[in-house]
Design a protein around this motif. Sequence first.
Motif, PDB file in Angstrom:
ATOM      1  N   GLY A   1     -29.046  62.243  13.009  1.00 44.53           N
ATOM      2  CA  GLY A   1     -29.804  62.290  14.242  1.00 44.53           C
ATOM      3  C   GLY A   1     -31.307  62.221  14.118  1.00 44.53           C
ATOM      4  N   VAL A   2     -31.931  62.670  15.190  1.00 40.02           N
ATOM      5  CA  VAL A   2     -33.378  62.587  15.348  1.00 40.02           C
ATOM      6  C   VAL A   2     -34.104  63.433  14.302  1.00 40.02           C
ATOM      7  CG1 VAL A   2     -35.283  63.010  16.948  1.00 40.02           C
ATOM      8  CG2 VAL A   2     -33.133  62.094  17.788  1.00 40.02           C
ATOM      9  N   ALA A   3     -33.513  64.541  13.939  1.00 41.21           N
ATOM     10  CA  ALA A   3     -34.168  65.395  12.942  1.00 41.21           C
ATOM     11  C   ALA A   3     -34.416  64.619  11.653  1.00 41.21           C
ATOM     12  CB  ALA A   3     -33.325  66.636  12.667  1.00 41.21           C
ATOM     13  N   TRP A   4     -33.422  63.846  11.218  1.00 42.04           N
ATOM     14  CA  TRP A   4     -33.604  63.056  10.003  1.00 42.04           C
ATOM     15  C   TRP A   4     -34.619  61.950  10.235  1.00 42.04           C
ATOM     16  CZ3 TRP A   4     -32.922  57.972   8.413  1.00 42.04           C
ATOM     17  CH2 TRP A   4     -33.048  57.764   7.031  1.00 42.04           C
ATOM     18  N   LEU A   5     -34.590  61.326  11.406  1.00 41.84           N
ATOM     19  CA  LEU A   5     -35.541  60.258  11.704  1.00 41.84           C
ATOM     20  C   LEU A   5     -36.980  60.757  11.671  1.00 41.84           C
ATOM     21  CD1 LEU A   5     -33.861  58.300  14.614  1.00 41.84           C
ATOM     22  CD2 LEU A   5     -34.461  57.411  12.372  1.00 41.84           C
ATOM     23  N   ASN A   6     -37.195  61.944  12.213  1.00 39.24           N
ATOM     24  CA  ASN A   6     -38.551  62.480  12.264  1.00 39.24           C
ATOM     25  C   ASN A   6     -39.033  62.985  10.925  1.00 39.24           C
ATOM     26  OD1 ASN A   6     -39.055  61.926  14.982  1.00 39.24           O
ATOM     27  ND2 ASN A   6     -37.924  63.744  15.619  1.00 39.24           N
ATOM     28  N   SER A   7     -38.104  63.331  10.067  1.00 40.87           N
ATOM     29  CA  SER A   7     -38.456  63.805   8.733  1.00 40.87           C
ATOM     30  C   SER A   7     -37.415  63.302   7.734  1.00 40.87           C
ATOM     31  CB  SER A   7     -38.514  65.335   8.737  1.00 40.87           C
ATOM     32  OG  SER A   7     -38.929  65.804   7.480  1.00 40.87           O
ATOM     33  N   PRO A   8     -37.464  62.002   7.422  1.00 41.11           N
ATOM     34  CA  PRO A   8     -36.451  61.439   6.534  1.00 41.11           C
ATOM     35  C   PRO A   8     -36.473  62.087   5.158  1.00 41.11           C
ATOM     36  CG  PRO A   8     -37.769  59.704   7.549  1.00 41.11           C
ATOM     37  CD  PRO A   8     -38.436  61.005   7.851  1.00 41.11           C
ATOM     38  N   SER A   9     -35.291  62.288   4.616  1.00 42.84           N
ATOM     39  CA  SER A   9     -35.171  62.773   3.247  1.00 42.84           C
ATOM     40  C   SER A   9     -34.230  61.842   2.497  1.00 42.84           C
ATOM     41  CB  SER A   9     -34.669  64.218   3.222  1.00 42.84           C
ATOM     42  OG  SER A   9     -33.437  64.321   3.878  1.00 42.84           O
ATOM     43  N   LEU A  10     -34.422  61.776   1.197  1.00 44.91           N
ATOM     44  CA  LEU A  10     -33.702  60.808   0.382  1.00 44.91           C
ATOM     45  C   LEU A  10     -32.217  61.139   0.256  1.00 44.91           C
ATOM     46  CD1 LEU A  10     -33.725  58.312  -1.407  1.00 44.91           C
ATOM     47  CD2 LEU A  10     -34.419  59.770  -3.317  1.00 44.91           C
TER      48      LEU A  10
ATOM     49  N   ALA B   1     -31.903  52.155  14.545  1.00 41.31           N
ATOM     50  CA  ALA B   1     -30.811  51.690  13.671  1.00 41.31           C
ATOM     51  C   ALA B   1     -31.019  50.230  13.287  1.00 41.31           C
ATOM     52  CB  ALA B   1     -29.466  51.880  14.356  1.00 41.31           C
ATOM     53  N   ILE B   2     -31.436  49.425  14.235  1.00 36.32           N
ATOM     54  CA  ILE B   2     -31.686  48.008  13.946  1.00 36.32           C
ATOM     55  C   ILE B   2     -32.822  47.876  12.934  1.00 36.32           C
ATOM     56  CG2 ILE B   2     -32.532  45.832  14.931  1.00 36.32           C
ATOM     57  CD1 ILE B   2     -30.959  46.621  17.517  1.00 36.32           C
TER      58      ILE B   2
ATOM     59  N   ALA C   1     -26.646  51.901   9.118  1.00 39.60           N
ATOM     60  CA  ALA C   1     -27.819  52.695   9.503  1.00 39.60           C
ATOM     61  C   ALA C   1     -27.521  53.507  10.756  1.00 39.60           C
ATOM     62  CB  ALA C   1     -29.027  51.782   9.727  1.00 39.60           C
ATOM     63  N   ALA C   2     -26.839  52.894  11.704  1.00 41.18           N
ATOM     64  CA  ALA C   2     -26.472  53.606  12.937  1.00 41.18           C
ATOM     65  C   ALA C   2     -25.566  54.791  12.627  1.00 41.18           C
ATOM     66  CB  ALA C   2     -25.789  52.650  13.911  1.00 41.18           C
ATOM     67  N   ALA C   3     -24.637  54.609  11.698  1.00 37.31           N
ATOM     68  CA  ALA C   3     -23.750  55.715  11.318  1.00 37.31           C
ATOM     69  C   ALA C   3     -24.555  56.866  10.724  1.00 37.31           C
ATOM     70  CB  ALA C   3     -22.699  55.230  10.329  1.00 37.31           C
ATOM     71  N   LEU C   4     -25.519  56.546   9.871  1.00 33.81           N
ATOM     72  CA  LEU C   4     -26.386  57.583   9.300  1.00 33.81           C
ATOM     73  C   LEU C   4     -27.129  58.321  10.405  1.00 33.81           C
ATOM     74  CD1 LEU C   4     -27.931  58.955   6.890  1.00 33.81           C
ATOM     75  CD2 LEU C   4     -29.544  57.046   7.056  1.00 33.81           C
ATOM     76  N   LEU C   5     -27.653  57.582  11.362  1.00 33.86           N
ATOM     77  CA  LEU C   5     -28.417  58.192  12.444  1.00 33.86           C
ATOM     78  C   LEU C   5     -27.537  59.038  13.356  1.00 33.86           C
ATOM     79  CD1 LEU C   5     -30.839  55.278  13.360  1.00 33.86           C
ATOM     80  CD2 LEU C   5     -31.191  57.194  11.780  1.00 33.86           C
ATOM     81  N   LEU C   6     -26.314  58.596  13.577  1.00 31.00           N
ATOM     82  CA  LEU C   6     -25.409  59.391  14.410  1.00 31.00           C
ATOM     83  C   LEU C   6     -25.031  60.706  13.731  1.00 31.00           C
ATOM     84  CD1 LEU C   6     -23.103  56.653  15.939  1.00 31.00           C
ATOM     85  CD2 LEU C   6     -24.810  58.056  17.124  1.00 31.00           C
ATOM     86  N   VAL C   7     -24.921  60.680  12.407  1.00 29.26           N
ATOM     87  CA  VAL C   7     -24.567  61.901  11.674  1.00 29.26           C
ATOM     88  C   VAL C   7     -25.763  62.841  11.578  1.00 29.26           C
ATOM     89  CG1 VAL C   7     -23.867  62.819   9.418  1.00 29.26           C
ATOM     90  CG2 VAL C   7     -22.695  60.822  10.379  1.00 29.26           C
TER      91      VAL C   7
END
Length: 169
Positions: free
Chosen positions: A97-106, A15-16, A89-95
């Motif tokens: 999660g890791v799935a988005w981090l590993n395969s980000p989509s626009l 997130a940072i 960014a943290a809010a996006l990641l909490l919603v």
Amino acid sequence: MFENLSHPLNLILPAIYIGIGATAIMDVWTLFLKVAFNVSGLNFAMVGRWIGHMPRGKLMHQGIVNSSPIANESIIGWTAHYVIGIIFAAALLLVFGVAWLNSPSLTPALAAGLITVAFPFCLMQPCFGMGIAATKLPNPHITQFKSLVAHSVFGMGLYFSALLGNKLF
């Protein structure tokens, strides 16, 4: 980079990184507009002034530019700008999660950026004395459009920062 993030607290470093990256991309966009087209962006000293008045019990201003200056308001404002980017960014990641981090989509990142425009429209601009979505300004549509574009760029920055993080780490 983001393989072992099973616990929500493990999302702090991504997130940072992503928040700083997305905020910096938004700032580069703002600088480009200023240099290329003489289009001004938000003066973060005014954010610092607003925050600086809060401990004194003043949240709402008739016009933030007319409120008394606060020591180090520019530093306070710029710091808040990046901290807020990290929080978004943290809010996006909490919603997502890791799935988005590993395969980000626009799409989720851009949606998050557009959702964040609610904060200046419904909180900051009214507290600055501009009205909801800057409706008290002479040409509110210009401020509204600039906010929408800036937050869309922030959303794209979330996406590109996550992609870059996956490549670098």
